[in-house]
Design a protein around this motif. Structure first.
Motif, mmCIF file in Angstrom:
data_model
loop_
_atom_site.group_PDB
_atom_site.id
_atom_site.type_symbol
_atom_site.label_atom_id
_atom_site.label_comp_id
_atom_site.label_asym_id
_atom_site.label_seq_id
_atom_site.Cartn_x
_atom_site.Cartn_y
_atom_site.Cartn_z
ATOM 1 N N THR A 1 -1.280 -0.903 -4.720
ATOM 2 C CA THR A 1 -1.753 0.162 -4.979
ATOM 3 C C THR A 1 -0.455 1.148 -4.972
ATOM 4 O OG1 THR A 1 -4.096 -0.326 -3.802
ATOM 5 C CG2 THR A 1 -3.293 2.143 -4.453
ATOM 6 N N HIS B 1 6.084 -3.936 -12.531
ATOM 7 C CA HIS B 1 7.096 -4.648 -11.950
ATOM 8 C C HIS B 1 6.551 -5.934 -11.085
ATOM 9 C CE1 HIS B 1 10.990 -5.767 -9.844
ATOM 10 N NE2 HIS B 1 10.501 -5.374 -8.672
ATOM 11 N N GLU C 1 -4.043 -1.740 -8.702
ATOM 12 C CA GLU C 1 -4.656 -0.349 -8.522
ATOM 13 C C GLU C 1 -3.583 0.658 -8.818
ATOM 14 O OE1 GLU C 1 -7.836 0.245 -8.409
ATOM 15 O OE2 GLU C 1 -8.602 -1.591 -7.269
ATOM 16 N N LEU C 2 -3.576 1.179 -10.075
ATOM 17 C CA LEU C 2 -2.485 2.010 -10.377
ATOM 18 C C LEU C 2 -2.834 3.432 -10.637
ATOM 19 C CD1 LEU C 2 -0.750 -0.843 -12.676
ATOM 20 C CD2 LEU C 2 -0.519 -0.396 -10.170
ATOM 21 N N THR D 1 0.795 -1.063 -0.013
ATOM 22 C CA THR D 1 -0.083 -0.097 -0.094
ATOM 23 C C THR D 1 0.699 1.305 -0.104
ATOM 24 O OG1 THR D 1 0.004 -0.117 2.464
ATOM 25 C CG2 THR D 1 -1.968 -1.142 1.207
ATOM 26 N N SER E 1 9.248 -6.843 -1.486
ATOM 27 C CA SER E 1 8.129 -7.356 -2.377
ATOM 28 C C SER E 1 8.795 -8.506 -3.039
ATOM 29 C CB SER E 1 7.686 -6.346 -3.454
ATOM 30 O OG SER E 1 8.715 -5.813 -4.044
ATOM 31 N N VAL F 1 5.795 0.433 -11.052
ATOM 32 C CA VAL F 1 5.944 -0.416 -9.907
ATOM 33 C C VAL F 1 5.073 -1.700 -10.007
ATOM 34 C CG1 VAL F 1 5.799 -0.803 -7.492
ATOM 35 C CG2 VAL F 1 6.794 1.078 -8.199
ATOM 36 N N ASN G 1 -0.556 7.867 0.124
ATOM 37 C CA ASN G 1 -1.562 8.640 0.085
ATOM 38 C C ASN G 1 -2.903 8.571 0.917
ATOM 39 O OD1 ASN G 1 -2.038 6.809 -1.841
ATOM 40 N ND2 ASN G 1 -3.189 8.300 -3.307
HETATM 41 P P1 NAD Z 1 6.783 4.970 -6.289
HETATM 42 O O1 NAD Z 1 6.356 4.535 -7.647
HETATM 43 O O2 NAD Z 1 8.319 4.615 -6.204
HETATM 44 O O3 NAD Z 1 6.154 4.347 -5.031
HETATM 45 C C1 NAD Z 1 4.635 4.202 -5.025
HETATM 46 C C2 NAD Z 1 4.234 3.209 -3.800
HETATM 47 O O4 NAD Z 1 4.733 1.942 -4.417
HETATM 48 C C3 NAD Z 1 4.978 3.549 -2.557
HETATM 49 O O5 NAD Z 1 4.161 3.240 -1.620
HETATM 50 C C4 NAD Z 1 6.206 2.581 -2.507
HETATM 51 O O6 NAD Z 1 6.396 2.099 -1.189
HETATM 52 C C5 NAD Z 1 5.741 1.260 -3.275
HETATM 53 N N1 NAD Z 1 6.931 0.743 -4.119
HETATM 54 C C6 NAD Z 1 7.646 1.288 -4.991
HETATM 55 N N2 NAD Z 1 8.684 0.231 -5.228
HETATM 56 C C7 NAD Z 1 8.101 -1.035 -4.856
HETATM 57 C C8 NAD Z 1 8.524 -2.175 -5.046
HETATM 58 N N3 NAD Z 1 9.480 -2.534 -5.729
HETATM 59 N N4 NAD Z 1 7.852 -3.032 -4.319
HETATM 60 C C9 NAD Z 1 6.710 -2.909 -3.571
HETATM 61 N N5 NAD Z 1 6.248 -1.614 -3.543
HETATM 62 C C10 NAD Z 1 6.886 -0.650 -3.945
HETATM 63 O O7 NAD Z 1 6.613 6.470 -6.476
HETATM 64 P P2 NAD Z 1 6.277 7.790 -5.565
HETATM 65 O O8 NAD Z 1 7.257 8.819 -5.540
HETATM 66 O O9 NAD Z 1 5.776 7.195 -4.254
HETATM 67 O O10 NAD Z 1 4.725 7.938 -6.220
HETATM 68 C C11 NAD Z 1 5.028 8.374 -7.623
HETATM 69 C C12 NAD Z 1 3.616 8.086 -8.424
HETATM 70 O O11 NAD Z 1 3.089 7.065 -7.750
HETATM 71 C C13 NAD Z 1 2.747 9.154 -8.203
HETATM 72 O O12 NAD Z 1 2.786 10.240 -8.798
HETATM 73 C C14 NAD Z 1 1.425 8.544 -8.520
HETATM 74 O O13 NAD Z 1 1.235 8.703 -9.732
HETATM 75 C C15 NAD Z 1 1.635 7.108 -8.191
HETATM 76 N N6 NAD Z 1 0.873 6.572 -6.849
HETATM 77 C C16 NAD Z 1 -0.242 6.240 -6.894
HETATM 78 C C17 NAD Z 1 -0.787 5.868 -5.875
HETATM 79 C C18 NAD Z 1 -2.360 5.556 -5.925
HETATM 80 O O14 NAD Z 1 -3.232 5.574 -5.042
HETATM 81 N N7 NAD Z 1 -2.631 4.651 -6.956
HETATM 82 C C19 NAD Z 1 -0.368 6.159 -4.632
HETATM 83 C C20 NAD Z 1 0.767 6.764 -4.699
HETATM 84 C C21 NAD Z 1 1.351 7.019 -5.612
#
Ligand code: NAD
Length: 476
Positions: A227, A235, A250-251, A149, A212, A232, A152
């Protein structure tokens, strides 16, 4: 006020401590360190996997009524604790206290919904081709699940996954966001206090990729739910391929909003000026790209800019704050990148456009016009408090612009006519469409996207079935 952040494995809470890897957790309103995030060791991740696998058969065979009782008790405990929990969420995530409380209420209602709906996992009797044959379908929990999770919605997204998995009879390991972990710890505490048997739910924290990879590689994990961002999500899907594990993704969204010429103008303005800046725009279903009929655009941009400029930015714990800081400094950098692109294309910033102060991640509510569809604000998800607005002349043009991105989570339309409402409902390519409303997320309704916004659902009966297999039984 901010609690010690602990892992929760096999019924035990494990705090940060000597010799354990950890990282600081920051308050986004002032940059101060709130606490230390303990990283789970490889041995602890393995322990969580073993515990979830060991607890699964007995949780699966626990009656839905008994499971329901534990989930209802969890909801009750969270409700008793809601004031303290809201403070914790605002400290770690930044959103105003009223929004934190609203999110906790939603999370609690998800536990209540799942407690009830878990008792109604009905199968079917299918008429067969012979009197000597009966076909039945029954639903069975998929098994131990690994769920991930983001930051946000620190309580809502864990609640959606954990409550549904447990209601379905699955055991679960959650990796919550490393930036907003305490809300998830408090959910574990309420489950523990409500009498959840050990091993049924575990919370692990640490470097996201390391956690993960280890969890998803385990043969005992049968379902992965994530989510977060689209890259990610892709991946994690790749990691899930080897064991052919079921996934719910949920992206990111990038929701279009169409304001037709026959909209109830005051309603559209009030709804969007409020909704856009909720959680500082860091909401995957946030109204993101605005397409306003050319007859209304001048009036709308002036009015919405005025309302945005009037919002009071501040620490979410102060009662007069309308919008808190962004949750992390990456978002401030991203806002600056979106605006640099807009300015290089002669976009017009009507209000906002700058970060505020040197402490905390504050960024002004911003309204931008004069951009084409190739501007970053119209092609990438901004996930922040910037509102780009462009005109349209015909319905076809509006729909084409609305659908011109890879994401397809939510879409919105404002109109008084049945014809435009039907057009929006049928032709906007998203998993959820709101007509004259932004209310597309509740415990009882399915929530999910299409295209690069992912697949699968959370919420509603669909959200429970995400954790159930369907078995056909033929009896002769
Ligand atoms: P990010 O893509 O690095 O991280 C997003 C989330 O994924 C974080 O909570 C992180 O802990 C998790 N994550 C990252 N790499 C992971 C992995 N290898 N395995 C498991 N979990 C992992 O980027 P960010 O800077 O945190 O957010 C950037 C973008 O992500 C935002 O601009 C938005 O578009 C998107 N986002 C979407 C949601 C949503 O509710 N769908 C929530 C947060 C961020």
């Amino acid at each position: 006020m901010y609690p010690t952040v602990e892992l929760y494995v096999d019924g035990r809470f494990i705090p940060a401590g000597k010799g354990r890897a950890s990282e600081p957790i920051y308050n986004p309103a002032n940059g101060q360190v709130l606490s230390e995030l303990p990283h789970a060791s490889k041995a602890e991740l393995d322990e969580a996997l073993v515990a979830a696998a060991r607890a699964f058969p007995s949780w699966r065979d626990t009656s839905p009524l008994e499971r329901s009782g534990i989930l209802r008790k969890t909801a009750e405990l969270l409700r008793e604790r809601i004031d303290a929990l809201s403070e914790i969420m605002t400290l770690e995530q930044g959103k105003p206290l009223a929004e934190s409380k609203g999110e906790w209420n939603h999370a609690i209602e998800i536990f209540e919904w799942c407690a009830e709906e878990g008792r109604r996992v009905y199968g079917r009797v299918i008429p067969s081709r012979s009197l000597a044959l009966d076909h039945l379908t029954v639903h069975e929990p998929v098994g131990p699940c690994a769920v991930f999770t983001p930051w946000n919605f620190p309580a809502l997204t864990p609640a959606r996954k954990v409550a549904a998995a447990l209601a379905a009879g699955c055991t679960v390991i959650i990796k919550a966001s490393e930036e907003t972990p305490a809300s998830a710890v408090e959910i574990m505490r309420a489950l523990h206090d409500a009498g959840l048997p050990k091993g049924c739910a575990q919370l692990v924290l640490g470097v996201p990729s390391a956690v993960s990879e280890r969890l998803i590689a385990s043969p005992s994990i049968r379902k992965v739910s994530f989510t977060g961002s689209t890259p990610v999500g892709k991946h994690l899907m790749k990691l899930s391929i080897d064991g052919l594990k079921r996934t719910t993704m949920e992206l990111g969204g990038n929701a279009p909003v169409i304001i037709f010429d026959d909209a109830d103008y005051d309603h559209a303005l009030a709804t969007l000026a409020g909704g856009k800046f909720r959680n500082a725009g860091q909401v995957c279903i946030s109204p993101a790209r605005y397409f306003v009929h050319e007859s209304l655009i001048d009036r709308f941009t002036t009015d919405v800019a005025q309302r945005a400029a009037a919002l009071r930015l501040g620490d979410g714990r102060e009662s007069d704050t309308n919008m808190g800081p962004l949750a992390n400094s990456r978002r401030v950098d991203a806002m600056e990148r979106f605006l640099a692109d807009a300015e290089s294309r002669d976009g017009k910033v009507l209000t906002g456009g700058k970060r505020v102060g040197n402490a905390g991640n504050f960024f002004e509510p911003t309204v931008v016009t004069g951009l084409n569809q190739d501007a970053l604000l119209f092609s990438e998800e901004c996930f922040g408090p910037i509102m780009p607005i462009a005109p349209f002349a015909t319905v076809d043009e509006a729909i084409e612009k609305a659908n011109a991105v890879a994401a397809g989570l939510a879409g919105y339309a404002f109109t008084r006519s049945v014809e435009n409402a039907r057009t929006a409902m049928r032709r906007i390519k998203t998993g959820m469409v709101g007509v004259n409303t932004l209310a597309v997320s509740s415990p009882e309704t399915p929530f999910g996207g299409v295209k690069e916004s992912g697949h699968g659902y959370e919420g509603g009966i669909e959200g429970l079935h995400a954790y159930l297999d369907t078995k056909l039984v033929s009896l002769s």
